[in-house]
Structure formats: C-alpha cells, structure tokens
Design a protein around this motif. Structure first.
Motif, short mmCIF file in Angstrom:
data_model
loop_
_atom_site.label_atom_id
_atom_site.label_comp_id
_atom_site.label_asym_id
_atom_site.label_seq_id
_atom_site.Cartn_x
_atom_site.Cartn_y
_atom_site.Cartn_z
N PRO A 195 6.47 -1.61 -12.21
CA PRO A 195 5.11 -1.11 -11.95
C PRO A 195 4.04 -2.11 -12.35
O PRO A 195 4.24 -2.94 -13.23
CB PRO A 195 5.02 0.16 -12.81
CG PRO A 195 6.13 0.09 -13.79
CD PRO A 195 7.17 -0.81 -13.23
N VAL A 252 0.91 1.64 -10.61
CA VAL A 252 1.50 1.86 -9.29
C VAL A 252 2.98 1.53 -9.36
O VAL A 252 3.35 0.40 -9.74
CB VAL A 252 0.82 1.00 -8.21
CG1 VAL A 252 1.58 1.14 -6.87
CG2 VAL A 252 -0.63 1.42 -8.03
N GLU A 253 3.80 2.49 -9.04
CA GLU A 253 5.24 2.27 -8.97
C GLU A 253 5.68 2.42 -7.51
O GLU A 253 5.47 3.47 -6.89
CB GLU A 253 5.97 3.29 -9.85
CG GLU A 253 7.46 3.44 -9.60
CD GLU A 253 8.27 2.16 -9.79
OE1 GLU A 253 7.77 1.23 -10.46
OE2 GLU A 253 9.37 2.08 -9.23
N ILE A 254 6.27 1.33 -6.94
CA ILE A 254 6.86 1.40 -5.61
C ILE A 254 8.29 1.90 -5.80
O ILE A 254 9.07 1.27 -6.53
CB ILE A 254 6.90 -0.01 -4.95
CG1 ILE A 254 5.51 -0.67 -4.95
CG2 ILE A 254 7.50 0.08 -3.54
CD1 ILE A 254 4.52 -0.10 -3.99
N TYR A 255 8.62 3.05 -5.22
CA TYR A 255 9.97 3.60 -5.41
C TYR A 255 10.61 3.83 -4.06
O TYR A 255 9.96 3.77 -3.01
CB TYR A 255 9.93 4.87 -6.26
CG TYR A 255 9.38 6.11 -5.58
CD1 TYR A 255 8.01 6.35 -5.50
CD2 TYR A 255 10.25 7.05 -5.01
CE1 TYR A 255 7.52 7.48 -4.88
CE2 TYR A 255 9.76 8.19 -4.38
CZ TYR A 255 8.39 8.40 -4.32
OH TYR A 255 7.91 9.52 -3.70
N ALA A 304 5.14 5.21 -2.89
CA ALA A 304 4.53 4.86 -4.17
C ALA A 304 4.22 6.11 -4.97
O ALA A 304 4.08 7.20 -4.41
CB ALA A 304 3.26 4.05 -3.95
N ARG A 314 1.24 10.83 -5.27
CA ARG A 314 2.55 10.40 -4.78
C ARG A 314 2.55 10.38 -3.26
O ARG A 314 1.90 11.22 -2.64
CB ARG A 314 3.56 11.43 -5.30
CG ARG A 314 4.96 11.14 -4.96
CD ARG A 314 5.85 12.09 -5.71
NE ARG A 314 7.20 11.94 -5.24
CZ ARG A 314 8.20 12.72 -5.59
NH1 ARG A 314 8.00 13.70 -6.46
NH2 ARG A 314 9.41 12.51 -5.11
N SER A 315 3.27 9.45 -2.68
CA SER A 315 3.30 9.32 -1.22
C SER A 315 3.92 10.54 -0.56
O SER A 315 5.07 10.87 -0.82
CB SER A 315 4.16 8.10 -0.81
OG SER A 315 3.62 6.91 -1.28
N LEU A 356 5.39 4.48 2.57
CA LEU A 356 4.58 3.29 2.77
C LEU A 356 5.20 2.40 3.81
O LEU A 356 4.53 1.65 4.52
CB LEU A 356 4.52 2.47 1.47
CG LEU A 356 3.57 2.89 0.40
CD1 LEU A 356 3.80 2.00 -0.82
CD2 LEU A 356 2.13 2.78 0.88
N VAL A 399 -2.21 1.05 -0.06
CA VAL A 399 -1.28 1.80 -0.91
C VAL A 399 -2.02 2.98 -1.54
O VAL A 399 -1.52 4.12 -1.53
CB VAL A 399 -0.68 0.88 -2.01
CG1 VAL A 399 0.20 1.70 -2.96
CG2 VAL A 399 0.10 -0.27 -1.39
N LEU A 412 -1.73 7.12 -1.09
CA LEU A 412 -1.61 8.03 -2.23
C LEU A 412 -2.76 9.03 -2.29
O LEU A 412 -2.78 9.92 -3.15
CB LEU A 412 -1.58 7.22 -3.54
CG LEU A 412 -0.29 6.43 -3.80
CD1 LEU A 412 -0.51 5.39 -4.90
CD2 LEU A 412 0.82 7.39 -4.19
#
Lengths: 348, 348
Positions: free
Chosen positions: B249, B257-260, B273, B287-288, B292, B342, B346
């Motif tokens: 993150p 921001v955490e890309i998961y 994210a 949360r997305s 993305l 991003v 969100l």
C-alpha cells in the motif's frame, strides 16, 4: 501402563451445569483447561449449549450478535434438502457453515482435584466478531506469575486461537487473535527458553491435507513468528490422521513432556506424549508409538461424539501426571499415571 | 477509467529467462514484486520452471531436497488412474499434493521501468523444508530504510508466507515463516503507524469456506499478532469468491491505497482498490465496486492460467500508479493509471 481413572468419573457432567439462560440446554461440559491456583484446582470448562427447539423439525442455532451484545437464534428446517445435518457438530448450508451448539468457558473449583464446585454463571463468553459461534477449549499457562489463557474462537471468519490473561478468574484482559484461521490446539510454554516465549499450535493446510503440530516463538506472548512444523501424524498408528497439542507442557529432567492428542483412521481420539529438548524445544527426542490413554469406558466411547479422550490440561505433581480430559465431547473426567510410565511409553 | 497498458507488453516472457538448469524449461515469468532502488526499477520476478519430460506419458515434478540441497525429480505416470492432473498447477495423488512447476525469484533491472535486464541465474531459491515446492509471489516493502521481502513458500507442510531482508538484492537474510499454513498474499506496510508495524495477509478457513484479507500488527516485523479480518469478498461482484492483497500500500492524502485482487464466480482474476484510514489502517473507507483493471488482451486471457491479471507490486510516482502484473500466470506486464482515476473508482 498403570492408568488410574477416577472412580468418580465423569467428574463433571452437563446436568451439573446451570444453563446460561432459560431457553438453552447444556449438552456438553468437557475439554477443561486446568491450573493449581491459590490452593485450589481451577478448571476452565468448555460448556456447550443448544437452544431448546420448540418443534422437532426445526434446528435452532445460537449466535453471538456483536452489535446486540447478546446471543440471537437462527432457525434451520430439517426438511431443507440443501442443508447438511450429517455431522452432529455442524449445520452446513450451500453458502455458510454453522455450529449446532455455542460454547462458553466456566470456572469450576476444587480442593481435592476431583470434587468440583461449578460457577452458576458463565465466566468467559463470546465478546467479539471472531467469537460469534462460541469460545472453546481453554489451555491455562502461568508465565512469569501471570495466568494466560489460550482458547479457540469460532465464527464465520474461521477457527482461530485467542489469548487472554487474568489475575483472579473473574476479570480477563483479552488480546485478540494470536493464530489466524484455521488454527486451534494452541498453548503457551510456561517459561521463557533462551529468552524467547514458545507456543504450540495447529494450523491447517487444506490444499496439502495437513493437520500438524507447529511451534512458534514470541518476544511478548502476543505476537508470534518463526513458525516451524514440530511434527506430523504417524501414518498407520494411533495418531495417523491428525494431531494437536493438548496439555501445557511440563519439565522433567529429560526435557519437556507434551501430552498431545491424535486421531486415527476410525476417527478415534487418543492421548500420547512427545518429549521435547529442554533447551531447544523444537527438537523432538521421543514420541509415543502407542497411545498413553485411549477411549475404553462407556462414558468415553458413547456420547455426543464417541470414542474420544481429549485433554486441554494436566497437573504434574508428586511424580504423577493428572490428566483432565473431555470424554466423548460430553463430560470432564480425570485419570492419572506415574511420570515413569509416560517416560517408559516414550522409551526413555 | 484511463488505463494505459505498455505497448511493449508482455515486458518479460518465459523465453527471456535462462533456465536454472539444462533439464528445466521456464513456463512462467510473472507476479513480480517491485521497488525503486538505486535509481533503477528492480523487479523480483517469480520464475516457474518445469522439468523437461523425456516421455509424453510421464509428468516430472521438481522438488527441493533439503538434505541434498538440490532439486530432485519425481515421476508421475499419466496412466495412473488414481492421480488427478485436471488442474494444470497441481498433481493430486490419494495421499499427497504436488505442484507441476517449481518457482524461484529472479532479479530484473531497468532504468525506464519497461525494458528490463534479467539476471542469468536465480536470485532467491528454495532453501528450507517449508520451501520444497518453491518460492513465489514476492512483495517488496522498504521499511525504515531496510528492504523487506515477503514471499510465499510452498511445501508438503502447506502454503506459508516467509520474510527476508536485503541490502543489495544479492545476499538475503531469511527470518522463516511469519504466517503459517495456509496463508499467502501477505505484505508489509512501508512505515510504522502509531508505533506498530502492520501487514496484510490471506489466511484460509476451509471449514467456513473463507479466503479473506486479514490485518496483523507487530513490534518487530518478525512476530505478528492481533489478527483481524479487514474485509471479505463482495458477493456477486468482481471479487465475489476470494480476495487477497496485491501491491504494497501507498499513502495519499485520503489514507492508504491498497491494490488488491479479486476472483469472481468464473475464476477470473481482476484488480481493484481499497482505501484504508491513514492512522487506523484496519478501517476501510472505500472499496472498488467495479474492478480497476480486468483481463482483456490476448496475453491476459490466454496462457498457463487464463483470464488473470494479478499484481505483486506497484510504483506510485508523479500522480500515477504504475502496476506490474502477472498476465495469465505466464508473463510480466505493465499498466498505469492516474491516481485520480483510482480515487474516482473508489468514489472519493
């Protein structure tokens, strides 16, 4: 092997326990952690309760509601063809798994270690979202004068091990999850070894079909690392399918004695021992090829889940190992054996 | 959403990698951790290799032998009716599970972040019994000036996360297992928050069918506790079946921001994210709802395991998020998008 089972077994039964509320029945009092404390033997008994169903086709499930701070009931119909009730412990719907009972922990006290006075009310109850399906199987370790309790917390998040401490068995400080899903059968060594704290625990690898005993180390008892597999099942023997730590280990001249449980191909739970190096406890010196103790009596072979002897604690005093054990996931029982016989079983 | 995929994708392919030995072929170069270090972009690429079989009916499996300190070969016959070869990643016998490839980690360096020079030899290889089936999916965090690597170690003991550190990407100090079986998709936050270190990880509850992102905290990065579930799948959406942390993150004004990654009902892997509170990272702010980034190109949709975009690292520089990602478990690719997009995804 000279095993002495108490003539008063089972020493605690479900009928001895006052339910936590009028709409619950106690179906199990078992898997007790034990400690000698203030001249008494204290048990922290797992009490499993079931909501009393008002209709034979309805199964009720008690769930701790974190927001409401109380147990709420959920209904399942036995006629629902999509739900699996075949395991007496579980309710498995296509999307979720539930437990048929919800457990809490309850103190019982004794001056002689056999005749117990049991508290009227629950001692520790579910209190967070990882405990929604109950708290189970306490192990008690006294570390540097502090009483620590590791216990299993079950919820839709999975099976975890949590840590708490107490000074009086009345109020408890809780430290949350120390071993994340799925992990149970965890306990703390009662002293530092080489400056570090050690624990045994039982993670699960579903992909690799493993239920093995692991060791971890810690600087503070709350955070754990350097996880290593201590030992796995002995294929074809009494502990050939899965194993887990049972009693808090105690020191003898030869090292640490850990009483652990094993499950065989017939789903039979027995107890055996492993001797670990006194200074390097991750080294296995010897291990039971035959169980120390196996289900033989009626109260061990029949019950909620039969053919089970399962310990969460033992007292090593005066050359004897006094084992408190759950019989058939139903009652608390007691048996003792000379340490010499445990060591003979280990071949040392 | 304005996503820019590099015109040079895939930027690293199996054919670009020199095998670790003459009897192996590289079948995947993917899931790379990334860091900017000494003016270069460094990738730690997962290189998956397969022993070259000499007979069409024989499947060979490479296993690191801890005692021999080298990779040995095990043979499986495709005619063996008891062994399941249906998952291209696995060989499942009645008693054990094996992997069809064994992975190591390899450094690749670039001055522009797109054109990489790849080391001729493996950088990190399996070196202990928890790594017998390979090491995979590195994430790189620079914490207080030290480069830490979390990586997945696979063995018959299960899937674990290990920790290592390095100063130069040539020699590595290894700290063993920090998250025990089964656990992967773990990474370290790049700074202390309120005096504590934090990590994301992905334990598995088989009993409760859960693959969720958890958070843990630590005093020293090596021992972890206070495990809490951060978030689970969003049923019916792009990440409805299972999720795991992907990139380390990074901070923006609004938080972390955490890309998961998330997996849907069709086993399609996408990236999204989550925005976490800057000071209380266990709080999810947004949360997305839509991914993305999803597999669309040929190289993402077809390969060893198709319909996969999977990241182990991103660089947040000059208002852009540069994502290094594994495509179809086969190649390393690159895409970037403005951070504003991003945040718009969100809803913040």
């Amino acid at each position: 092997m000279s095993i002495y089972r108490s003539a008063k077994n089972p020493i605690i039964e479900p009928k001895d326990i006052k339910p936590s509320g009028g709409d619950f029945e106690v179906i199990g009092a078992f898997n007790a952690g034990v400690v000698r404390f203030g001249g008494e033997v204290i048990l922290l008994v797992r009490v499993a309760e079931r909501p009393i169903s008002t209709h034979p086709d309805i199964v009720l499930c008690g769930i701790y509601d974190t927001a409401e701070r109380q147990i709420v009931l959920q209904e399942f119909s036995k006629d629902d063809g999509e739900t699996d009730f075949s395991d007496p412990r579980l309710i498995i719907t296509p999307s979720e798994t539930y437990l048929t009972s919800i457990s809490h922990l309850r103190v019982a006290r004794s001056s002689n270690g056999i005749d117990f006075e049991i508290d009227d009310k629950p001692t520790m109850v579910p209190a967070s979202e990882v405990e929604n399906f109950g708290i189970e199987d306490a192990r008690i370790s006294v570390v540097e004068g502090v009483i620590y309790i590791t216990y299993v917390a079950v919820s839709p998040f999975g099976v975890t091990t949590c840590l708490a401490s107490t000074k009086d068995f009345q109020t408890f400080e809780r430290y949350g999850v120390i071993f994340c899903p799925d992990n149970k059968d965890a306990l703390l060594f009662p002293e530092r070894i080489g400056g570090r704290y050690y624990a045994l625990h039982r993670p699960v690898s579903n992909l690799f079909k493993k239920n093995e005993i692991w060791m971890a180390e810690s600087p503070d008892l709350k955070c754990w690392g350097n996880h290593r597999c201590l030992m796995g099942p002995q294929r074809g023997l009494w502990d050939g399918v899965k194993i887990g730590a049972s009693a808090v280990p105690f020191r003898v001249n030869e090292g640490w004695v850990e009483i652990y449980h094993g499950v065989d191909e017939e789903n039979r739970y027995c107890l055996g021992a492993v001797l670990l190096d006194g200074e390097k406890p991750w080294k296995v010196i010897a291990r039971s090829e035959k169980p120390l103790f196996e289900p033989e009596t009626d109260y061990e072979c029949e019950g909620f889940f039969g053919n089970v002897v399962f310990s969460c604690g033992a007292l090593f005093e005066d050359g004897k190992v006094g084992i408190y054990y759950g019989a058939a996931d139903t009652t608390v029982c007691y048996a003792e054996m000379p340490i010499a016989d445990v060591l003979a079983n280990l071949g040392v």
